[in-house]
Design an enzyme around this catalytic site. Structure first.
Site, PDB file in Angstrom:
ATOM      1  CG  ASP A 133      -0.140   0.000   2.532  1.00 10.76           C
ATOM      2  OD1 ASP A 133       0.784  -0.806   2.671  1.00 10.76           O
ATOM      3  OD2 ASP A 133      -0.462   0.814   3.424  1.00 10.76           O
ATOM      4  CB  CYS A 134       4.315   2.035  -0.806  1.00 12.48           C
ATOM      5  SG  CYS A 134       5.457   3.415  -0.884  1.00 12.48           S
TER       6      CYS A 134
END
Length: 241
Positions: free
Chosen positions: A38-39
């Site tokens: 989820d960066c």
């Protein structure tokens, strides 16, 4: 319409086959992994590659101290995202964006200098507020103030940060806005003010782009990511704004 259609003649075909992006893996999927984490910084890189129509390989690395030895040899800091172009390794999303713009996009993604700082305080204030674990923190008012300023800018210069077409700054900011919207709604019961119509339209416009939908990840992953990073409880606030 993707930027690639306007740039096809300027892209060097000889580079197509050997671009690889290393980014955060989904929790528990190992290293290397093919499951996206989820960066928002890594998503920025993916967005630009997708918009430019550049084929690439995505490889995900588990965060923490046990990154693969071969990865650390090439990238001693261990930080991500990293772009590998043949034998060239570039770490840091800002530097990657500059590299892509110079070598593949013919400077078409670059934000005009007068708009370079637009929206750049939103994400730092969001993370500061979340880390405080205090719904009533002064960061709340600071965050709203930044959203109001961004809304005003979009009204005057939109629909994107620099006008009619998205630039690198849009691809950098949109994933961060999504993180802020999802995490603040879950942990702080805070919703972006509906009266900020330009911001709402901007987020809808960016998140509905094919490139964004293709490189996205579930809300639950964003929530878990911030919970782990800042050791947050399930909920911080239970009273709606």
């Amino acid at each position: 319409m993707q930027l690639s259609s306007a740039l096809a003649t300027s892209i060097q075909l000889s580079h197509f086959s050997d671009l690889e992006v290393f980014g955060k893996a989904a929790p528990g999927t190992g290293s290397p992994s093919k499951e996206r984490g989820d960066c928002p910084f890594t998503q920025r890189v993916f967005l630009e590659l997708e918009e430019l129509g550049l084929p690439y390989t995505a490889t995900y690395i588990q965060e923490g101290p046990n990154k693969p030895h071969w990865f650390m040899v090439k990238n001693p800091s261990g930080l991500m995202p990293v772009l590998r172009d043949g034998e060239t390794w570039i770490q840091d999303s800002d530097k990657i964006a500059e590299y892509l713009d110079k070598h593949y996009a013919g400077n078409t993604l670059k934000i005009p200098v007068e708009f370079r700082d637009v929206g750049d305080k939103i994400f730092p204030i969001f993370t500061k507020w979340l880390q405080s674990k205090d719904p009533g923190s002064p960061c709340r008012d600071e965050f709203v103030e930044e959203l109001v300023g961004f809304d005003r800018h979009l009204q005057n210069h939109g629909p994107y940060i620099a006008g009619e077409r998205p630039t690198d700054s849009d691809f950098a900011l949109a994933p961060k806005l999504r993180h802020a919207r999802v995490a603040l709604a879950h942990f702080m019961d805070f919703r972006f003010p509906q009266e900020l119509g330009a911001v709402q339209s901007y987020m809808n416009r960016m998140e509905s782009r094919e490139s964004f939908e293709k490189t996205n990840y579930p809300d639950e992953m964003i929530i878990q990511g911030w919970r782990t990073k800042f050791k947050l409880p399930e909920k911080i606030a239970n009273v709606p704004n």
